[in-house]
Design a protein around this motif. Structure first.
Motif, PDB file in Angstrom:
ATOM      1  N   ASP A 100       4.293  -8.664 -15.852  1.00 57.86           N
ATOM      2  CA  ASP A 100       5.304  -9.316 -15.020  1.00 57.86           C
ATOM      3  C   ASP A 100       4.754 -10.637 -14.514  1.00 57.86           C
ATOM      4  O   ASP A 100       3.618 -10.726 -14.093  1.00 57.86           O
ATOM      5  CB  ASP A 100       5.656  -8.437 -13.809  1.00 57.86           C
ATOM      6  N   LYS A 101       5.562 -11.647 -14.567  1.00 50.92           N
ATOM      7  CA  LYS A 101       5.109 -12.970 -14.146  1.00 50.92           C
ATOM      8  C   LYS A 101       5.525 -13.305 -12.719  1.00 50.92           C
ATOM      9  O   LYS A 101       5.062 -14.272 -12.158  1.00 50.92           O
ATOM     10  CB  LYS A 101       5.669 -14.025 -15.096  1.00 50.92           C
ATOM     11  N   GLY A 102       6.400 -12.534 -12.137  1.00 57.18           N
ATOM     12  CA  GLY A 102       6.931 -12.890 -10.829  1.00 57.18           C
ATOM     13  C   GLY A 102       6.141 -12.325  -9.672  1.00 57.18           C
ATOM     14  O   GLY A 102       5.826 -11.149  -9.648  1.00 57.18           O
ATOM     15  N   GLY A 103       5.792 -13.154  -8.713  1.00 59.46           N
ATOM     16  CA  GLY A 103       5.166 -12.704  -7.474  1.00 59.46           C
ATOM     17  C   GLY A 103       3.749 -12.205  -7.645  1.00 59.46           C
ATOM     18  O   GLY A 103       3.166 -12.245  -8.716  1.00 59.46           O
ATOM     19  N   ALA A 104       3.198 -11.733  -6.534  1.00 63.78           N
ATOM     20  CA  ALA A 104       1.835 -11.219  -6.544  1.00 63.78           C
ATOM     21  C   ALA A 104       1.809  -9.847  -7.192  1.00 63.78           C
ATOM     22  O   ALA A 104       2.798  -9.137  -7.250  1.00 63.78           O
ATOM     23  CB  ALA A 104       1.310 -11.131  -5.118  1.00 63.78           C
ATOM     24  N   ASP A 105       0.660  -9.467  -7.672  1.00 68.54           N
ATOM     25  CA  ASP A 105       0.458  -8.167  -8.298  1.00 68.54           C
ATOM     26  C   ASP A 105       0.704  -7.077  -7.262  1.00 68.54           C
ATOM     27  O   ASP A 105       0.103  -7.073  -6.194  1.00 68.54           O
ATOM     28  CB  ASP A 105      -0.972  -8.100  -8.837  1.00 68.54           C
ATOM     29  N   TYR A 110      -0.750  -3.339  -2.575  1.00 68.49           N
ATOM     30  CA  TYR A 110      -0.814  -1.933  -2.181  1.00 68.49           C
ATOM     31  C   TYR A 110      -2.199  -1.511  -1.699  1.00 68.49           C
ATOM     32  O   TYR A 110      -2.363  -0.487  -1.055  1.00 68.49           O
ATOM     33  CB  TYR A 110      -0.389  -1.071  -3.372  1.00 68.49           C
ATOM     34  N   LEU A 111      -3.210  -2.314  -2.034  1.00 69.39           N
ATOM     35  CA  LEU A 111      -4.577  -1.948  -1.688  1.00 69.39           C
ATOM     36  C   LEU A 111      -4.924  -2.276  -0.239  1.00 69.39           C
ATOM     37  O   LEU A 111      -5.917  -2.917   0.042  1.00 69.39           O
ATOM     38  CB  LEU A 111      -5.572  -2.640  -2.625  1.00 69.39           C
ATOM     39  N   THR A 112      -4.144  -1.798   0.656  1.00 70.93           N
ATOM     40  CA  THR A 112      -4.456  -1.934   2.066  1.00 70.93           C
ATOM     41  C   THR A 112      -4.940  -0.579   2.549  1.00 70.93           C
ATOM     42  O   THR A 112      -4.694   0.447   1.917  1.00 70.93           O
ATOM     43  CB  THR A 112      -3.213  -2.363   2.871  1.00 70.93           C
ATOM     44  N   LYS A 113      -5.621  -0.572   3.651  1.00 70.00           N
ATOM     45  CA  LYS A 113      -6.229   0.667   4.141  1.00 70.00           C
ATOM     46  C   LYS A 113      -5.201   1.779   4.353  1.00 70.00           C
ATOM     47  O   LYS A 113      -5.439   2.929   4.007  1.00 70.00           O
ATOM     48  CB  LYS A 113      -6.986   0.382   5.433  1.00 70.00           C
ATOM     49  N   GLU A 114      -4.051   1.438   4.907  1.00 65.53           N
ATOM     50  CA  GLU A 114      -3.052   2.478   5.184  1.00 65.53           C
ATOM     51  C   GLU A 114      -2.417   3.049   3.920  1.00 65.53           C
ATOM     52  O   GLU A 114      -1.872   4.144   3.927  1.00 65.53           O
ATOM     53  CB  GLU A 114      -1.974   1.986   6.148  1.00 65.53           C
ATOM     54  N   LEU A 169       0.778   2.583 -12.872  1.00 60.99           N
ATOM     55  CA  LEU A 169       0.553   2.642 -11.425  1.00 60.99           C
ATOM     56  C   LEU A 169       1.558   1.771 -10.685  1.00 60.99           C
ATOM     57  O   LEU A 169       2.087   2.177  -9.650  1.00 60.99           O
ATOM     58  CB  LEU A 169      -0.866   2.206 -11.076  1.00 60.99           C
ATOM     59  N   GLN A 170       1.801   0.589 -11.198  1.00 62.04           N
ATOM     60  CA  GLN A 170       2.765  -0.296 -10.564  1.00 62.04           C
ATOM     61  C   GLN A 170       4.146   0.340 -10.528  1.00 62.04           C
ATOM     62  O   GLN A 170       4.836   0.288  -9.512  1.00 62.04           O
ATOM     63  CB  GLN A 170       2.806  -1.646 -11.287  1.00 62.04           C
ATOM     64  N   GLU A 171       4.536   0.983 -11.626  1.00 56.28           N
ATOM     65  CA  GLU A 171       5.831   1.668 -11.669  1.00 56.28           C
ATOM     66  C   GLU A 171       5.873   2.815 -10.666  1.00 56.28           C
ATOM     67  O   GLU A 171       6.869   3.001  -9.956  1.00 56.28           O
ATOM     68  CB  GLU A 171       6.098   2.198 -13.077  1.00 56.28           C
ATOM     69  N   MET A 172       4.800   3.596 -10.614  1.00 54.23           N
ATOM     70  CA  MET A 172       4.747   4.725  -9.687  1.00 54.23           C
ATOM     71  C   MET A 172       4.832   4.248  -8.240  1.00 54.23           C
ATOM     72  O   MET A 172       5.521   4.845  -7.413  1.00 54.23           O
ATOM     73  CB  MET A 172       3.456   5.530  -9.903  1.00 54.23           C
ATOM     74  N   ILE A 173       4.138   3.163  -7.948  1.00 50.78           N
ATOM     75  CA  ILE A 173       4.121   2.625  -6.586  1.00 50.78           C
ATOM     76  C   ILE A 173       5.503   2.083  -6.218  1.00 50.78           C
ATOM     77  O   ILE A 173       5.983   2.294  -5.109  1.00 50.78           O
ATOM     78  CB  ILE A 173       3.030   1.546  -6.447  1.00 50.78           C
ATOM     79  N   ARG A 174       6.146   1.396  -7.154  1.00 52.14           N
ATOM     80  CA  ARG A 174       7.502   0.903  -6.891  1.00 52.14           C
ATOM     81  C   ARG A 174       8.449   2.053  -6.585  1.00 52.14           C
ATOM     82  O   ARG A 174       9.232   1.991  -5.643  1.00 52.14           O
ATOM     83  CB  ARG A 174       8.019   0.105  -8.092  1.00 52.14           C
ATOM     84  N   LYS A 175       8.387   3.111  -7.402  1.00 59.27           N
ATOM     85  CA  LYS A 175       9.251   4.268  -7.187  1.00 59.27           C
ATOM     86  C   LYS A 175       8.953   4.931  -5.845  1.00 59.27           C
ATOM     87  O   LYS A 175       9.860   5.328  -5.120  1.00 59.27           O
ATOM     88  CB  LYS A 175       9.070   5.298  -8.302  1.00 59.27           C
ATOM     89  N   GLU A 176       7.667   5.044  -5.493  1.00 54.55           N
ATOM     90  CA  GLU A 176       7.295   5.642  -4.214  1.00 54.55           C
ATOM     91  C   GLU A 176       7.771   4.772  -3.070  1.00 54.55           C
ATOM     92  O   GLU A 176       8.213   5.270  -2.043  1.00 54.55           O
ATOM     93  CB  GLU A 176       5.774   5.840  -4.138  1.00 54.55           C
ATOM     94  N   GLY A 177       7.690   3.460  -3.240  1.00 53.38           N
ATOM     95  CA  GLY A 177       8.161   2.540  -2.207  1.00 53.38           C
ATOM     96  C   GLY A 177       9.658   2.659  -1.964  1.00 53.38           C
ATOM     97  O   GLY A 177      10.131   2.478  -0.843  1.00 53.38           O
ATOM     98  N   GLU A 178      10.403   2.967  -3.024  1.00 50.17           N
ATOM     99  CA  GLU A 178      11.848   3.142  -2.889  1.00 50.17           C
ATOM    100  C   GLU A 178      12.184   4.384  -2.076  1.00 50.17           C
ATOM    101  O   GLU A 178      13.214   4.454  -1.436  1.00 50.17           O
ATOM    102  CB  GLU A 178      12.497   3.220  -4.270  1.00 50.17           C
ATOM    103  N   ARG A 179      11.301   5.387  -2.107  1.00 49.61           N
ATOM    104  CA  ARG A 179      11.546   6.625  -1.362  1.00 49.61           C
ATOM    105  C   ARG A 179      11.322   6.457   0.123  1.00 49.61           C
ATOM    106  O   ARG A 179      11.803   7.233   0.917  1.00 49.61           O
ATOM    107  CB  ARG A 179      10.643   7.744  -1.884  1.00 49.61           C
ATOM    108  N   PHE A 180      10.540   5.460   0.506  1.00 43.97           N
ATOM    109  CA  PHE A 180      10.193   5.293   1.934  1.00 43.97           C
ATOM    110  C   PHE A 180      10.981   4.186   2.587  1.00 43.97           C
ATOM    111  O   PHE A 180      11.539   3.339   2.175  1.00 43.97           O
ATOM    112  CB  PHE A 180       8.695   5.028   2.105  1.00 43.97           C
TER     113      PHE A 180
END
Length: 180
Positions: A100-105, A110-114, A169-180
């Protein structure tokens, strides 16, 4: 075991290997048998793992440590997966997928402590062939060539698997983000 000892250069390495062999051989067989569900194939996986270990014995700092146990489990698990793969051939690796070329990775965001624990749980959900690459790269800080040597694949294939794992991983994180 004598064959493996003959592959090692000095008495210190031979002593370390003998200690690892006697300490972990049954554990490694158990890990392989869990994956393969066949006692004889599990023995083959353990033998291949010990052969790989002769080339990477320098990665083991302390014989009796959880890190060593996890390292050995990772090696034998990947050898068991290789055996499974040989019994069920998969398609050849295709060309690199375009990133993907758009925006930051999203992984960097997602790599924040929380979010660390969520990321780890996503990594643990990956297929073994992808998860192992992350373990070798980030836990053991190995390069593509070293990982390829252990897994019996080329450094390019390691890179391809790493790239695909990141995409998953990016797909999984996007899907998880949609749930929250």
């Amino acid at each position: 075991m004598f064959l493996f000892l003959a592959l090692l250069d000095n008495p210190e390495e031979q002593e370390k290997f003998a200690e690892i062999y006697s300490q972990y051989r049954h554990f490694m067989w158990y890990v392989a048998n869990q994956k393969l569900q066949d006692e004889h194939l599990a023995e083959d996986a353990v033998q291949e793992a010990f052969f790989a270990l002769t080339r990477h014995l320098d990665k083991v700092e302390e014989v009796h440590s959880p890190r060593t146990k996890k390292f050995l489990a990772t090696i034998v698990r990947s050898k068991a997966v290789d055996i499974l793969r040989k019994s069920r051939p998969e398609e050849e690796l295709s060309e690199y997928l375009s990133e993907d070329k758009g925006g930051a990775d999203i992984l960097e965001q997602y790599l924040t402590k929380e979010n660390y624990n969520r990321l780890i749980s996503c990594i643990l959900e990956l297929d073994d062939s992808y998860r192992v690459i992350f373990e070798y790269k980030y836990i053991y800080q190995m390069g593509d060539a070293q990982i390829g040597d252990i897994l019996g694949i080329s450094a390019k294939n390691v890179n391809v698997r790493y790239f695909r794992a990141r995409k998953k991983l990016q797909e999984m994180i996007r899907k998880e983000g949609e749930r929250f």
